[in-house]
Structures are given as structure tokens and as C-alpha cells.
Write a protein that holds these residues in place. Structure first.
Motif, PDB file in Angstrom:
ATOM      1  N   VAL A  47     -10.807  11.453 -14.812  1.00  0.00           N
ATOM      2  CA  VAL A  47      -9.709  10.102 -15.514  1.00  0.00           C
ATOM      3  C   VAL A  47      -8.858   9.667 -13.915  1.00  0.00           C
ATOM      4  O   VAL A  47      -8.859   8.634 -14.262  1.00  0.00           O
ATOM      5  N   ILE A  48      -8.327  10.676 -13.555  1.00  0.00           N
ATOM      6  CA  ILE A  48      -7.752   9.748 -12.194  1.00  0.00           C
ATOM      7  C   ILE A  48      -8.790   8.896 -11.081  1.00  0.00           C
ATOM      8  O   ILE A  48      -8.150   7.839 -10.883  1.00  0.00           O
ATOM      9  N   LEU A  49      -9.695   9.229 -10.834  1.00  0.00           N
ATOM     10  CA  LEU A  49     -10.719   9.042  -9.705  1.00  0.00           C
ATOM     11  C   LEU A  49     -11.261   7.716 -10.286  1.00  0.00           C
ATOM     12  O   LEU A  49     -12.007   6.233  -9.961  1.00  0.00           O
ATOM     13  N   ASP A  50     -11.317   7.516 -12.276  1.00  0.00           N
ATOM     14  CA  ASP A  50     -11.810   5.723 -12.887  1.00  0.00           C
ATOM     15  C   ASP A  50     -11.328   5.460 -12.408  1.00  0.00           C
ATOM     16  O   ASP A  50     -11.115   4.151 -12.074  1.00  0.00           O
ATOM     17  N   HIS A  51      -9.556   5.402 -12.765  1.00  0.00           N
ATOM     18  CA  HIS A  51      -8.366   4.728 -12.588  1.00  0.00           C
ATOM     19  C   HIS A  51      -8.364   4.260 -10.931  1.00  0.00           C
ATOM     20  O   HIS A  51      -8.317   2.889 -10.542  1.00  0.00           O
ATOM     21  N   ALA A  52      -8.683   5.568 -10.106  1.00  0.00           N
ATOM     22  CA  ALA A  52      -8.544   4.488  -8.399  1.00  0.00           C
ATOM     23  C   ALA A  52      -9.111   3.438  -8.508  1.00  0.00           C
ATOM     24  O   ALA A  52      -9.397   2.638  -7.467  1.00  0.00           O
ATOM     25  N   LYS A  53     -10.797   3.824  -9.058  1.00  0.00           N
ATOM     26  CA  LYS A  53     -12.062   3.232  -8.354  1.00  0.00           C
ATOM     27  C   LYS A  53     -11.636   1.797  -9.424  1.00  0.00           C
ATOM     28  O   LYS A  53     -11.974   0.853  -8.537  1.00  0.00           O
ATOM     29  N   ASN A  54     -11.733   2.309 -10.703  1.00  0.00           N
ATOM     30  CA  ASN A  54     -11.591   0.270 -11.331  1.00  0.00           C
ATOM     31  C   ASN A  54      -9.696   0.746 -11.838  1.00  0.00           C
ATOM     32  O   ASN A  54      -9.249   0.349 -12.941  1.00  0.00           O
TER      33      ASN A  54
ATOM     34  N   ILE B 286       8.501  -6.885  -8.057  1.00  0.00           N
ATOM     35  CA  ILE B 286       9.370  -5.506  -6.493  1.00  0.00           C
ATOM     36  C   ILE B 286       7.989  -5.160  -6.232  1.00  0.00           C
ATOM     37  O   ILE B 286       6.803  -4.842  -6.142  1.00  0.00           O
ATOM     38  N   HIS B 287       8.781  -5.178  -4.249  1.00  0.00           N
ATOM     39  CA  HIS B 287       7.958  -4.800  -3.429  1.00  0.00           C
ATOM     40  C   HIS B 287       8.135  -3.089  -3.270  1.00  0.00           C
ATOM     41  O   HIS B 287       9.352  -2.894  -3.276  1.00  0.00           O
ATOM     42  N   TYR B 288       7.575  -1.729  -3.184  1.00  0.00           N
ATOM     43  CA  TYR B 288       7.505  -0.405  -3.023  1.00  0.00           C
ATOM     44  C   TYR B 288       6.614  -0.185  -2.068  1.00  0.00           C
ATOM     45  O   TYR B 288       5.536  -0.233  -2.249  1.00  0.00           O
ATOM     46  N   LYS B 289       7.586   0.735  -1.872  1.00  0.00           N
ATOM     47  CA  LYS B 289       7.024   1.781   0.025  1.00  0.00           C
ATOM     48  C   LYS B 289       6.804   3.066  -0.584  1.00  0.00           C
ATOM     49  O   LYS B 289       8.502   3.984  -0.936  1.00  0.00           O
ATOM     50  N   ASN B 290       5.792   3.772  -0.667  1.00  0.00           N
ATOM     51  CA  ASN B 290       6.568   4.824  -0.989  1.00  0.00           C
ATOM     52  C   ASN B 290       6.690   6.058   0.556  1.00  0.00           C
ATOM     53  O   ASN B 290       5.663   5.856   1.525  1.00  0.00           O
ATOM     54  N   PRO B 291       7.706   6.366   0.085  1.00  0.00           N
ATOM     55  CA  PRO B 291       7.989   6.826   1.916  1.00  0.00           C
ATOM     56  C   PRO B 291       7.795   7.855   2.405  1.00  0.00           C
ATOM     57  O   PRO B 291       7.420   8.252   3.477  1.00  0.00           O
ATOM     58  N   THR B 292       6.702   8.852   1.329  1.00  0.00           N
ATOM     59  CA  THR B 292       5.575   9.725   2.371  1.00  0.00           C
ATOM     60  C   THR B 292       4.758   9.612   2.668  1.00  0.00           C
ATOM     61  O   THR B 292       3.772  11.010   3.356  1.00  0.00           O
ATOM     62  N   CYS B 293       4.034   9.202   1.985  1.00  0.00           N
ATOM     63  CA  CYS B 293       1.930   8.183   1.865  1.00  0.00           C
ATOM     64  C   CYS B 293       2.015   7.176   2.514  1.00  0.00           C
ATOM     65  O   CYS B 293       0.223   7.029   3.125  1.00  0.00           O
ATOM     66  N   GLY B 294       2.489   6.502   2.795  1.00  0.00           N
ATOM     67  CA  GLY B 294       2.527   5.493   3.210  1.00  0.00           C
ATOM     68  C   GLY B 294       1.015   3.673   2.037  1.00  0.00           C
ATOM     69  O   GLY B 294       0.894   2.647   2.740  1.00  0.00           O
ATOM     70  N   ASP B 295       1.825   4.537   1.269  1.00  0.00           N
ATOM     71  CA  ASP B 295       1.328   3.612  -0.485  1.00  0.00           C
ATOM     72  C   ASP B 295       2.014   2.490  -0.181  1.00  0.00           C
ATOM     73  O   ASP B 295       3.576   3.049  -0.241  1.00  0.00           O
ATOM     74  N   VAL B 296       1.559   1.408  -0.855  1.00  0.00           N
ATOM     75  CA  VAL B 296       2.367   0.176  -0.865  1.00  0.00           C
ATOM     76  C   VAL B 296       2.009  -0.445  -2.525  1.00  0.00           C
ATOM     77  O   VAL B 296       0.712  -0.522  -2.359  1.00  0.00           O
TER      78      VAL B 296
ATOM     79  N   PHE C 197       0.411  -4.558 -11.251  1.00  0.00           N
ATOM     80  CA  PHE C 197       0.652  -4.621  -9.592  1.00  0.00           C
ATOM     81  C   PHE C 197      -0.581  -4.942  -8.828  1.00  0.00           C
ATOM     82  O   PHE C 197      -1.731  -5.306  -9.270  1.00  0.00           O
ATOM     83  N   ILE C 198      -0.392  -5.269  -7.309  1.00  0.00           N
ATOM     84  CA  ILE C 198      -1.104  -5.060  -6.374  1.00  0.00           C
ATOM     85  C   ILE C 198      -0.635  -4.127  -5.232  1.00  0.00           C
ATOM     86  O   ILE C 198       0.150  -3.816  -4.760  1.00  0.00           O
ATOM     87  N   GLY C 199      -1.930  -3.202  -5.385  1.00  0.00           N
ATOM     88  CA  GLY C 199      -1.140  -1.403  -4.162  1.00  0.00           C
ATOM     89  C   GLY C 199      -2.317  -1.830  -3.495  1.00  0.00           C
ATOM     90  O   GLY C 199      -3.699  -1.699  -3.281  1.00  0.00           O
ATOM     91  N   GLU C 200      -2.269  -0.840  -2.572  1.00  0.00           N
ATOM     92  CA  GLU C 200      -2.828   0.407  -1.325  1.00  0.00           C
ATOM     93  C   GLU C 200      -2.426   0.955  -1.377  1.00  0.00           C
ATOM     94  O   GLU C 200      -1.002   1.171  -1.239  1.00  0.00           O
TER      95      GLU C 200
ATOM     96  N   CYS D 148      -3.526   5.580  -1.578  1.00  0.00           N
ATOM     97  CA  CYS D 148      -3.997   6.571  -1.692  1.00  0.00           C
ATOM     98  C   CYS D 148      -4.935   6.690  -3.246  1.00  0.00           C
ATOM     99  O   CYS D 148      -4.019   6.196  -4.186  1.00  0.00           O
ATOM    100  N   PHE D 149      -5.283   7.871  -3.812  1.00  0.00           N
ATOM    101  CA  PHE D 149      -6.110   7.484  -5.247  1.00  0.00           C
ATOM    102  C   PHE D 149      -5.525   7.966  -6.147  1.00  0.00           C
ATOM    103  O   PHE D 149      -5.134   7.589  -6.992  1.00  0.00           O
ATOM    104  N   ILE D 150      -4.110   9.162  -5.586  1.00  0.00           N
ATOM    105  CA  ILE D 150      -3.091   8.950  -6.410  1.00  0.00           C
ATOM    106  C   ILE D 150      -2.446   8.504  -6.968  1.00  0.00           C
ATOM    107  O   ILE D 150      -2.129   7.681  -8.004  1.00  0.00           O
ATOM    108  N   SER D 151      -1.825   7.353  -6.358  1.00  0.00           N
ATOM    109  CA  SER D 151      -0.667   6.133  -6.297  1.00  0.00           C
ATOM    110  C   SER D 151      -1.014   5.519  -7.126  1.00  0.00           C
ATOM    111  O   SER D 151      -0.743   4.503  -7.707  1.00  0.00           O
ATOM    112  N   MET D 152      -2.667   4.771  -6.045  1.00  0.00           N
ATOM    113  CA  MET D 152      -3.390   3.608  -6.836  1.00  0.00           C
ATOM    114  C   MET D 152      -3.554   3.929  -8.671  1.00  0.00           C
ATOM    115  O   MET D 152      -3.806   3.545  -9.753  1.00  0.00           O
TER     116      MET D 152
END
Ligand code: ZN
Length: 143
Positions: free
Chosen positions: A10-17, A31-41, A59-62, A64-68
């Protein structure tokens, strides 16, 4: 990674699509948000009406697969909900990720896939990223 196979899928499907991965032309909050620990934006957009209901969110983001995946799932959970309801759900998510407290609240839909993240402290902020962004979003001034 120690996630059950089903939840991992389920998680990988959301990360991919990524759902609702788009910029909104018209919005009341951004709002623009940056994850302080992983560099996710991410940049989160929302249209919140006068009754404090989220009519649309994207959202628009880049990152790791968990954050996306979490951000993608969040847009589905948030749409049509009131800000107050989302704050309740945010508490449930925090309890689940940080304290390992399981929930069966159906409003969280696919987000319950993250319950095993509790075993991975380094990824807490990744899984909670859209909820942390939400806190900032609702405090941001309306555009
Ligand atoms: Zn991350």
C-alpha cells in the motif's frame, strides 16, 4: 524493513503513484515544509472554506518513499474534513507513530499502513510530515 507485506504494498503504491500531486491554481492556504531529519520537502496547497472544511488539498514534494506515500494518503484523508476533525486525526497518527498505539479509526484509510513505523524511530518525521505541515498550514494566513 520490518513492515508487513500488505502494508508495504500500500505504501509503495502511494509513493509511486502520488495522489493529488499537483499545484493548485486557486487556494486559500499554502505552506512549504521541510522534514528536519530526512531532507524531504513539500509544498501543501489547500482550499479551506468559511466553515473550516477542506474542500481541496494537494501537494508537490520530493523525498523518501515514506514521506511521499504519507503525503499522498493525507490528501485523500483530508479532503472533505473539517480542520477540527483533522486535528483529532493528527493526534491519533502521532499516538500511532510515536507511541505505537494502534487505531482502527476508518477515517485514516490507508494511513493505518504506517503503524509499523513505530519500530523505526529514524522515520517518524517522514511518516508524520503531512500532519506537521498541516499544523503550519492552518496557522498560515489566508491568501
Ligand atoms: Zn523521509
Amino acid at each position: 524493513m520490518n513492515l508487513s507485506e500488505f502494508y508495504k504494498k500500500v505504501i509503495l503504491d502511494h509513493a509511486k503513484n502520488k495522489r493529488n500531486h499537483r499545484k493548485m491554481d486557486a487556494f486559500t492556504h499554502k505552506i512549504h515544509y521541510k522534514n528536519p531529519t530526512c531532507g524531504d520537502v513539500m509544498t501543501m496547497y489547500a482550499w479551506i472554506n468559511d466553515e473550516e472544511t477542506v474542500e481541496d488539498v494537494s501537494f508537490i514534494g520530493e523525498g523518501c518513499f515514506i514521506s511521499m506515500a504519507s503525503s499522498s494518503m493525507f490528501t485523500i484523508v483530508a479532503k472533505g474534513r473539517t480542520v477540527k476533525e483533522l486535528q483529532e486525526l493528527s493526534l491519533l497518527m502521532n499516538e500511532m507513530i510515536l507511541n505505537g498505539k494502534e487505531t482502527e479509526d476508518e477515517r485514516l484509510e490507508d494511513m493505518i499502513s504506517f503503524k509499523d513505523i513505530h519500530k523505526l524511530p529514524a522515520r517518524y518525521n517522514c511518516a508524520l510530515m503531512p500532519w506537521q505541515a498541516l499544523e503550519k498550514l492552518i496557522k498560515a494566513e489566508r491568501t
